[in-house]
Design a protein around this motif. Structure first.
Motif, PDB file in Angstrom:
ATOM      1  N   HIS A 127       0.612   2.744   6.699  1.00 27.13           N
ATOM      2  CA  HIS A 127       1.890   3.271   5.299  1.00 27.13           C
ATOM      3  C   HIS A 127       3.420   2.523   6.027  1.00 27.13           C
ATOM      4  O   HIS A 127       3.556   2.651   4.181  1.00 27.13           O
ATOM      5  N   CYS A 171       9.212   4.526   3.513  1.00 26.27           N
ATOM      6  CA  CYS A 171       8.536   5.784   3.629  1.00 26.27           C
ATOM      7  C   CYS A 171       8.548   7.422   4.217  1.00 26.27           C
ATOM      8  O   CYS A 171       8.971   7.304   5.091  1.00 26.27           O
ATOM      9  N   PHE A 194       6.834  11.110   5.188  1.00 24.45           N
ATOM     10  CA  PHE A 194       5.832  12.023   5.523  1.00 24.45           C
ATOM     11  C   PHE A 194       6.956  13.256   5.324  1.00 24.45           C
ATOM     12  O   PHE A 194       7.689  13.823   6.300  1.00 24.45           O
ATOM     13  N   ILE A 237       4.323  10.105   1.666  1.00 23.01           N
ATOM     14  CA  ILE A 237       2.952  10.332   1.895  1.00 23.01           C
ATOM     15  C   ILE A 237       2.709  11.986   1.914  1.00 23.01           C
ATOM     16  O   ILE A 237       3.687  12.770   2.876  1.00 23.01           O
TER      17      ILE A 237
END
Length: 110
Positions: A12, A19, A21, A51
């Motif tokens: 990822h 990105c 999370f 994510i």
């Protein structure tokens, strides 16, 4: 953390310039801290991948071990761990977040 989880996290981070999370998704954050970081990125019009760590307990625990950071959300920009909500909020407020995005060649609203 098992290798599968570690590889998933690394993948990822490798394939997404920005990105995040987070708990929930960019369109439906499921905690206030995830919503706060998501909103800052939206205000700056940064394209990012959210994510959802709530979909997988190994991922939820694994990301904390991976980054050696105890809380979620966590943001990575061009592979570099930046921090969690408090750090991103401070960077957003003092202009440092824009500076990092610029230095790393990430498109955002100036």
């Amino acid at each position: 953390m098992d290798d599968q989880t570690k590889n998933l996290i690394q993948n990822h981070i490798n394939i997404n310039e920005v990105c995040l999370f987070m708990k929930g998704t960019p369109d439906a954050p499921q905690c206030g801290f995830s919503m706060a970081v998501s909103n800052m990125l939206k205000i700056l019009e940064v394209s990012y991948k959210g994510i959802n760590v709530l979909e997988s307990q190994p991922l939820r625990e694994g990301i904390k071990e991976f980054s050696e950071w105890p809380t979620i959300p966590q943001i990575y920009i061009k592979g570099e761990f930046i921090g969690g909500c408090d750090i991103v909020k401070e960077m957003y407020e003092n202009g440092e977040l824009k500076k990092v995005l610029e230095e790393k060649g990430i498109s955002f609203k100036k």
